[in-house]
Design an enzyme around this catalytic site. Sequence first.
Site, PDB file in Angstrom:
ATOM      1  N   ASP A 115       0.830  -1.193   0.000  1.00  0.00           N
ATOM      2  CA  ASP A 115       0.000   0.000   0.000  1.00  0.00           C
ATOM      3  C   ASP A 115       0.874   1.255   0.000  1.00  0.00           C
ATOM      4  O   ASP A 115       1.857   1.337   0.747  1.00  0.00           O
ATOM      5  CB  ASP A 115      -0.902  -0.029   1.241  1.00  0.00           C
ATOM      6  CG  ASP A 115      -1.776   1.198   1.363  1.00  0.00           C
ATOM      7  OD1 ASP A 115      -2.658   1.373   0.521  1.00  0.00           O
ATOM      8  OD2 ASP A 115      -1.558   1.977   2.308  1.00  0.00           O
TER       9      ASP A 115
ATOM     10  N   GLU B  38       1.744  -0.470  -5.006  1.00  0.00           N
ATOM     11  CA  GLU B  38       0.802   0.584  -5.342  1.00  0.00           C
ATOM     12  C   GLU B  38       1.687   1.817  -5.524  1.00  0.00           C
ATOM     13  O   GLU B  38       2.140   2.409  -4.542  1.00  0.00           O
ATOM     14  CB  GLU B  38      -0.214   0.811  -4.224  1.00  0.00           C
ATOM     15  CG  GLU B  38      -1.237   1.878  -4.591  1.00  0.00           C
ATOM     16  CD  GLU B  38      -2.189   2.211  -3.445  1.00  0.00           C
ATOM     17  OE1 GLU B  38      -3.355   2.538  -3.735  1.00  0.00           O
ATOM     18  OE2 GLU B  38      -1.772   2.143  -2.273  1.00  0.00           O
TER      19      GLU B  38
END
Length: 723
Positions: A348, A384
């Site tokens: 993330d 990401e």
Amino acid sequence: MQTWPGKPYPLGATFDGTGVNFALFSEVADRVELCLIDDSGKETRVDMPELDGFVWHAFVPGIQPGQRYGFRVHGPYAPKEGHRCNPAKLLLDPYATAIDGQVDGDESLFSYRFKDADANGDAPRNTQDSLGHTMLSVVTNPFFDWGQDRAPEHEYHESVIYEAHVKGLTQRHPDVPKEIRGTYAGIAHPAVIDHLTDLGVTALELMPVHQYVQDSHLLDRGLSNYWGYNTIGFLAPHNAYAAYGTRGQQVTEFKAMVKALHEADIEVILDVVYNHTAEGNHMGPTLAFRGIDNSSYYRLVDNDRAHYYDTTGTGNSLLMRHPHVLQLIMDSLRYWVTEMHVDGFRFDLASSLARQFHEVDRLSAFFDLVQQDPVVSQVKLIAEPWDVGDGGYQVGNFPPLWTEWNGKYRDTVRDFWRGEPATLGEFASRISGSSDLYEHSGRKPIASINFVTAHDGFTLRDLVSYNEKHNETNGEGNNDGESHNRSWNCGVEGPTTDPEILALRLRQQRNFLATLLLSQGVPMILHGDELGRTQQGNNNGYCQDDEISWVNWDLEQPQLDLMAFTQRLVQLRRDHPVLRRRRFFAGSAAHGGESEIGEIAWFEPGGNHMDEESWANGYARSMMVFLNGQKIEELDARGQHVVDDHFLIIFNAHSEPIEFTLPPADYGDGWHVLVDTAAEEQIEATTHAPGDTVVAQHRSTVVLCCPRPAPSGSPAGAAIARR
């Protein structure tokens, strides 16, 4: 209580059969107490006088798995200098492998009194004891009977990733027993695994399962942190997803889930949040890192060390240049691979991990450590590739070992199918592997994790049903969530009974799925998209732990048909290596040019090759692409050249039907339709000759196949080989 000196390594609580070694890093502490909590909540404090290399340690004989514990760290409380030690706060072990309980939002969790604090958090230290209101670390037994467990061996180009939420996927499944719905055991149930195997996915990417914290402001509004991007325990599986207990049972249950998925030949990939913690900004609670060694764990503002430098939008960012922060992350990653048997990670806001100082540095210490690590470097690593800080959008800029969520793929494919002008050229680049993003760093098409939808944003059904977000139930006045969704509602906002609009929405869903599964790169499907899942227009379901976010398994015929359509596409991709190449097309083909060796060709509807004028036509919304199955230029595992059928894929995003003229015999001497997203019934087995016309209905995708010639060759193969 009797204690022995113990050892400074490994960090955390290590059970050896006779007792437990406890080890905690804190550079700022001047005293550390180990706190053992019994079943009644009574606390026994044990001093840890031994200190080696800023690691406090002690061995306590007789301690058994299931023992709950925490730490109290004595040291300076000087927020303006970056120090926030407070022995009144019972702290979690950063290396805890299981955590019991959840925070309740009580004032004792904070190091200031609510009534005394100003906006900067300046207030006398709050000395209320947080025991009874905070979470507790748990000693676990590392033993588990893995039997013959082996990691599935799916290479990236063979992968079909399925992003799912542990609870959301299983909570409403009628064939999963109620007592295990929403849990790791629910994921392991045959009904869920059968769905995944029937669909044909090779990897289950689970949204955060690291222990996370519930936000008190959400609980006060009757909501909760459903997604889980609020980590506090990097080695502990989230206890609320455990069906059988939270005193270490969650660890065993998670391992059993992984073992069951591996038996079904499905990999497990974890969505991990190492960029920040649940302690938030300077007004947040003191749960672990803040009270252990605030200035070592967190990035602080250079000239104002009472505040946190935040590139994540959550209040804090971990200090990625500190050796013990890097050690924690690497130890966590290795633990999940070696002890929990997971097969990869999706990071993330990965740009934050590259911020050694303030800039994003692809050669930062974290990436160096991953590159040389013999365990972590061998599993799937997905970034990401953005965060919310300056220069944070880094699609295409991660190191060669990494793959990336391709946000440009998502945006371009959405724009193409909603009819935006001047998208044809970039659409061609995205479906052919995005070489413009990845080839410069020596990476292959597999570096691109292609997706149209993910947990953050509209579901696929909502993408074709809503022009605007509808997040009213989140309680933020519909001001949260992305406002620019590149969506199109097909003529009516939200639910409708108009049969034409419903049919078009289903066709658009099929178009997106066909595009995704026929593109070069690695496809990722959002859970429930194959079933037509809706969130009723909510594009930010982070706080909706209810029917809005859970997959609805009560399916009507259109949803069953969509599932069958997705299965056929996944199977088609699996059966044909030309649809999942490991290398980029030769020459400038990836940008819509002609391949130098005939691997790919692009055609206008009239059958002519696309030229610069064709690509530059801002109103062009249709094209045909030829994929040469005889010119893959790859070797299989046995060293044999990979050969396949030829394919023609027609994309028509126009609002009207268009006639496409099939290319001459050099490209194939007979074509039959495998997929037509405009067809609601079985496609007739009709063979089309070179030069024939095929009608692509408005907003549709048509896939045609020319079976590979006999081994001795064919006119088509020979002609293209001479090109």
